[in-house]
Enzyme design. Structure first.
Site, short mmCIF file in Angstrom:
data_model
loop_
_atom_site.label_atom_id
_atom_site.label_comp_id
_atom_site.label_asym_id
_atom_site.label_seq_id
_atom_site.Cartn_x
_atom_site.Cartn_y
_atom_site.Cartn_z
N SER A 12 140.64 7.44 24.27
CA SER A 12 139.57 6.83 25.06
C SER A 12 138.72 7.93 25.67
O SER A 12 139.22 8.76 26.43
CB SER A 12 140.16 5.96 26.17
OG SER A 12 139.16 5.69 27.14
N HIS A 37 137.86 5.49 21.08
CA HIS A 37 137.75 4.25 21.85
C HIS A 37 136.69 4.44 22.93
O HIS A 37 136.76 5.39 23.71
CB HIS A 37 139.11 3.95 22.48
CG HIS A 37 139.21 2.67 23.24
ND1 HIS A 37 139.42 1.45 22.63
CD2 HIS A 37 139.16 2.42 24.57
CE1 HIS A 37 139.48 0.51 23.57
NE2 HIS A 37 139.33 1.07 24.75
N ASP A 39 134.84 2.78 26.15
CA ASP A 39 134.98 1.75 27.18
C ASP A 39 133.65 1.45 27.85
O ASP A 39 133.08 2.34 28.49
CB ASP A 39 135.99 2.21 28.24
CG ASP A 39 137.41 2.23 27.71
OD1 ASP A 39 138.05 3.29 27.77
OD2 ASP A 39 137.85 1.17 27.22
N MET A 41 131.82 -0.73 30.71
CA MET A 41 132.13 -1.50 31.92
C MET A 41 130.84 -1.87 32.65
O MET A 41 129.92 -1.06 32.73
CB MET A 41 133.04 -0.68 32.84
CG MET A 41 134.35 -0.27 32.18
SD MET A 41 135.38 0.70 33.28
CE MET A 41 136.74 1.14 32.20
N HIS A 70 134.97 -1.18 23.25
CA HIS A 70 135.69 -2.17 24.08
C HIS A 70 134.74 -2.65 25.18
O HIS A 70 134.44 -1.91 26.13
CB HIS A 70 136.93 -1.47 24.68
CG HIS A 70 137.72 -2.29 25.65
ND1 HIS A 70 138.69 -1.73 26.45
CD2 HIS A 70 137.67 -3.61 25.98
CE1 HIS A 70 139.21 -2.68 27.23
NE2 HIS A 70 138.60 -3.81 26.96
N MET A 72 133.92 -4.56 28.35
CA MET A 72 134.46 -5.18 29.57
C MET A 72 133.27 -5.72 30.37
O MET A 72 132.87 -5.14 31.39
CB MET A 72 135.27 -4.15 30.36
CG MET A 72 136.60 -3.82 29.71
SD MET A 72 137.32 -2.27 30.28
CE MET A 72 136.57 -1.13 29.12
N MET A 141 145.66 -5.53 26.87
CA MET A 141 145.56 -4.56 27.94
C MET A 141 146.93 -4.36 28.58
O MET A 141 147.59 -5.33 28.95
CB MET A 141 144.56 -5.01 29.01
CG MET A 141 143.12 -5.07 28.53
SD MET A 141 142.54 -3.49 27.85
CE MET A 141 142.74 -2.41 29.26
N ASP A 179 146.21 -0.77 25.27
CA ASP A 179 145.27 0.09 25.98
C ASP A 179 145.61 0.15 27.46
O ASP A 179 145.59 -0.86 28.14
CB ASP A 179 143.86 -0.54 25.79
CG ASP A 179 142.74 0.26 26.41
OD1 ASP A 179 141.62 -0.27 26.48
OD2 ASP A 179 142.98 1.42 26.78
C1 DX5 Z 1 140.66 0.84 31.08
C2 DX5 Z 1 140.20 1.19 29.69
C3 DX5 Z 1 141.14 2.12 28.96
C4 DX5 Z 1 141.41 3.44 29.68
C5 DX5 Z 1 142.70 4.04 29.16
O1 DX5 Z 1 139.97 -0.26 31.53
O2 DX5 Z 1 139.98 0.05 28.91
O3 DX5 Z 1 140.67 2.36 27.65
O4 DX5 Z 1 140.36 4.31 29.48
O5 DX5 Z 1 142.97 5.21 29.86
P1 DX5 Z 1 144.45 5.75 30.13
O6 DX5 Z 1 145.04 6.04 28.77
O7 DX5 Z 1 144.21 6.96 30.95
O8 DX5 Z 1 145.21 4.68 30.83
ZN ZN Z 2 139.62 0.37 26.73
#
Ligand code: DX5
Ligand code: ZN
Length: 222
Positions: A12, A37, A39, A41, A70, A72, A141, A179
């Site tokens: 990620s 990956h 993310d 948000m 991903h 969110m 998750m 994840d």
């Molecule tokens: C959290 C993200 C994850 C996060 C994982 O909402 O969707 O992808 O970046 O990070 P680690 O591996 O540090 O938990």
């Molecule tokens: Zn993620």
């Protein structure tokens, strides 16, 4: 329970260098991995903000990595086109917000992207069931989404087993991804239950020996 796919690691980039995300991509490529990956948000569905389609589009040229995006977001249906055009190879959407999930999955596929659904830790496995025969991947998750560096939620393990069982019983072909809080200790708990796609942010970018980290988590050197 082994599934139909070989196991892979998708670092990620949230745990990368936000002043130089391209060099973080370079580190992933240099480690021989094939997925990243990303993310996304919105500050509503999750209490944090990251980056948008413009950043993904800026990272796309020159990278052969598979972009696992991903989302969110409270309203992902409005952002499928921009992320697909930015170069996403796969887009995953949460089932929790109130929007047309099936239509949005169809929109993702219509743009030649792979698609998937995502379940928060407290969302029951049944919430994914209506979509299992039309997705390429199911993301479970293992932390409440919004931040990297959180602890792995062991209470999600039975849900992994359930999704792996349905895949086998119904002869389906989706990848099974986890994840959040994935590291050398928690990865085997997931892969031994049928997970074949591991997202790791903190543990990958902080690993002293990434080749060893990849080998121990995925069981292979790539
Ligand atoms: C959290 C993200 C994850 C996060 C994982 O909402 O969707 O992808 O970046 O990070 P680690 O591996 O540090 O938990
Ligand atoms: Zn993620």
């Amino acid at each position: 329970m082994n599934g139909p796919h070989s196991c892979l690691l998708a670092p990620s980039i949230l745990a990368g260098d936000h002043a130089d995300l391209r060099s973080s991509l370079g580190q992933i490529e240099a480690s021989g991995l094939s997925w990243v990956h990303l993310d996304i948000m919105d500050g509503h569905f999750v209490p944090n903000l990251t980056f948008g389609p413009q950043t993904v589009a800026a990272l796309r040229p020159g990278s052969a990595l598979f972009f696992d995006v991903h989302l969110m977001l409270d309203n992902p249906q409005h952002y499928i086109e921009p992320f697909a055009e930015a170069g996403a190879d796969q887009i995953t959407i949460h089932v929790e917000p109130d929007y047309p999930v099936a239509e949005t999955l169809a929109d993702i596929r219509a743009r030649n992207c792979r698609c998937g659904v995502v379940l928060n830790p407290d969302t029951p496995a049944e919430a994914a069931r209506p979509f299992l025969d039309e997705v390429d991947i199911v993301l479970l998750m293992t932390v409440q989404p919004g931040f990297g560096g959180q602890s792995f939620r062991h209470d999600v393990l039975p849900k992994i087993e359930q999704l792996a069982r349905w895949r086998k019983e119904d002869n389906l072909n989706y990848r099974l991804e986890v994840d959040g809080g994935v590291d050398l200790e928690t990865a085997p708990l997931c892969t031994s239950r049928g997970v074949d796609t591991l997202v790791a942010g903190t543990a990958f970018f902080k690993a002293a020996d990434r080749t060893e980290f990849i080998r121990k988590t995925t069981g292979s050197v790539k």
